[in-house]
Design a protein around this motif. Structure first.
Motif, PDB file in Angstrom:
ATOM      1  N   SER A  78       0.796  -1.313   0.086  1.00 49.86           N
ATOM      2  CA  SER A  78       0.077  -0.055   0.108  1.00 49.86           C
ATOM      3  C   SER A  78       0.928   1.398  -0.044  1.00 49.86           C
ATOM      4  CB  SER A  78      -0.985  -0.077   1.186  1.00 49.86           C
ATOM      5  OG  SER A  78      -0.246  -0.022   2.407  1.00 49.86           O
ATOM      6  N   ARG A  79       2.152   1.177  -0.100  1.00 48.00           N
ATOM      7  CA  ARG A  79       3.005   2.292  -0.171  1.00 48.00           C
ATOM      8  C   ARG A  79       2.726   3.183  -1.418  1.00 48.00           C
ATOM      9  NH1 ARG A  79       9.025   0.999   2.173  1.00 48.00           N
ATOM     10  NH2 ARG A  79       8.372   0.136   4.005  1.00 48.00           N
ATOM     11  N   PRO A  80       3.036   4.543  -1.275  1.00 42.85           N
ATOM     12  CA  PRO A  80       2.816   5.382  -2.540  1.00 42.85           C
ATOM     13  C   PRO A  80       3.489   4.897  -3.682  1.00 42.85           C
ATOM     14  CG  PRO A  80       3.163   6.717  -0.413  1.00 42.85           C
ATOM     15  CD  PRO A  80       3.467   5.052  -0.064  1.00 42.85           C
ATOM     16  N   VAL A  81       3.056   5.035  -4.764  1.00 42.93           N
ATOM     17  CA  VAL A  81       3.636   4.806  -6.107  1.00 42.93           C
ATOM     18  C   VAL A  81       3.599   6.042  -6.869  1.00 42.93           C
ATOM     19  CG1 VAL A  81       3.529   3.492  -8.148  1.00 42.93           C
ATOM     20  CG2 VAL A  81       3.277   2.304  -5.904  1.00 42.93           C
ATOM     21  N   LEU A  82       4.584   6.669  -7.034  1.00 43.90           N
ATOM     22  CA  LEU A  82       4.554   7.733  -8.100  1.00 43.90           C
ATOM     23  C   LEU A  82       5.021   7.607  -9.387  1.00 43.90           C
ATOM     24  CD1 LEU A  82       6.642   9.958  -5.379  1.00 43.90           C
ATOM     25  CD2 LEU A  82       4.301  10.193  -5.957  1.00 43.90           C
ATOM     26  N   VAL A  83       4.047   7.831 -10.436  1.00 42.64           N
ATOM     27  CA  VAL A  83       4.501   7.499 -11.779  1.00 42.64           C
ATOM     28  C   VAL A  83       5.126   8.793 -12.463  1.00 42.64           C
ATOM     29  CG1 VAL A  83       3.333   7.301 -14.180  1.00 42.64           C
ATOM     30  CG2 VAL A  83       2.604   5.844 -12.104  1.00 42.64           C
ATOM     31  N   ILE A 117      10.419  16.420  -5.233  1.00 45.96           N
ATOM     32  CA  ILE A 117      10.419  16.394  -3.859  1.00 45.96           C
ATOM     33  C   ILE A 117       9.228  16.706  -3.058  1.00 45.96           C
ATOM     34  CG2 ILE A 117      11.553  17.616  -1.540  1.00 45.96           C
ATOM     35  CD1 ILE A 117      13.946  17.882  -3.405  1.00 45.96           C
ATOM     36  N   GLY A 118       8.361  17.772  -3.787  1.00 49.19           N
ATOM     37  CA  GLY A 118       7.264  18.083  -3.240  1.00 49.19           C
ATOM     38  C   GLY A 118       6.071  16.768  -3.272  1.00 49.19           C
ATOM     39  N   ALA A 119       6.253  16.101  -4.537  1.00 46.28           N
ATOM     40  CA  ALA A 119       5.410  15.063  -4.366  1.00 46.28           C
ATOM     41  C   ALA A 119       5.619  14.069  -3.278  1.00 46.28           C
ATOM     42  CB  ALA A 119       5.576  14.450  -5.952  1.00 46.28           C
ATOM     43  N   ILE A 120       6.978  13.577  -3.083  1.00 45.97           N
ATOM     44  CA  ILE A 120       7.427  12.613  -2.134  1.00 45.97           C
ATOM     45  C   ILE A 120       6.973  13.041  -0.725  1.00 45.97           C
ATOM     46  CG2 ILE A 120       9.268  11.817  -1.225  1.00 45.97           C
ATOM     47  CD1 ILE A 120      10.850  11.891  -3.941  1.00 45.97           C
ATOM     48  N   LEU A 121       7.226  14.263  -0.599  1.00 48.65           N
ATOM     49  CA  LEU A 121       6.684  14.756   0.833  1.00 48.65           C
ATOM     50  C   LEU A 121       5.274  14.768   1.063  1.00 48.65           C
ATOM     51  CD1 LEU A 121       9.160  17.927   1.081  1.00 48.65           C
ATOM     52  CD2 LEU A 121       9.271  15.790   2.203  1.00 48.65           C
ATOM     53  N   LYS A 122       4.375  15.045  -0.081  1.00 50.03           N
ATOM     54  CA  LYS A 122       2.958  15.070   0.028  1.00 50.03           C
ATOM     55  C   LYS A 122       2.435  13.513   0.319  1.00 50.03           C
ATOM     56  CE  LYS A 122       0.722  15.169  -3.931  1.00 50.03           C
ATOM     57  NZ  LYS A 122      -0.104  15.863  -4.975  1.00 50.03           N
ATOM     58  N   HIS A 123       3.128  12.610   0.186  1.00 48.54           N
ATOM     59  CA  HIS A 123       2.798  11.353   0.392  1.00 48.54           C
ATOM     60  C   HIS A 123       3.416  10.581   1.653  1.00 48.54           C
ATOM     61  CE1 HIS A 123       0.210  11.596  -3.041  1.00 48.54           C
ATOM     62  NE2 HIS A 123       1.321  11.837  -3.733  1.00 48.54           N
TER      63      HIS A 123
END
Length: 78
Positions: free
Chosen positions: A18-23, A55-61
């Motif tokens: 269930s960890r975040p997956v960023l495309v 970095i923003g996307a990573i921190l958001k999740h």
């Protein structure tokens, strides 16, 4: 490649991960975004991606969790 990104995401989700997956992709069409979100991705970034956006996307999740510390040995899959 034998597997595309969306199929890889489906396999991860099917295994209960269930960890975040960023495309991160060069495909910016709305249809491609919908397919990735339907497969279970958490966020969708279009290349070229700036350092600040990544970095923003990573921190958001991270959900308030601290950044992982450097691994002290082999990293086991979840």
């Amino acid at each position: 490649p034998v597997l595309d990104g969306n199929e890889a995401i489906r396999m991860l989700r099917k295994k209960g991960i269930s960890r975040p997956v960023l495309v991160i992709t060069a495909h910016s069409s709305y249809h491609n975004q919908l397919e990735s979100f339907a497969a279970g991705c958490t966020d969708y970034l279009v290349k070229p991606v700036s350092r600040e956006n990544l970095i923003g996307a990573i921190l958001k999740h991270l959900d308030g969790q601290p950044l992982p510390q450097k691994a002290k040995g082999p990293v086991r899959p979840e």
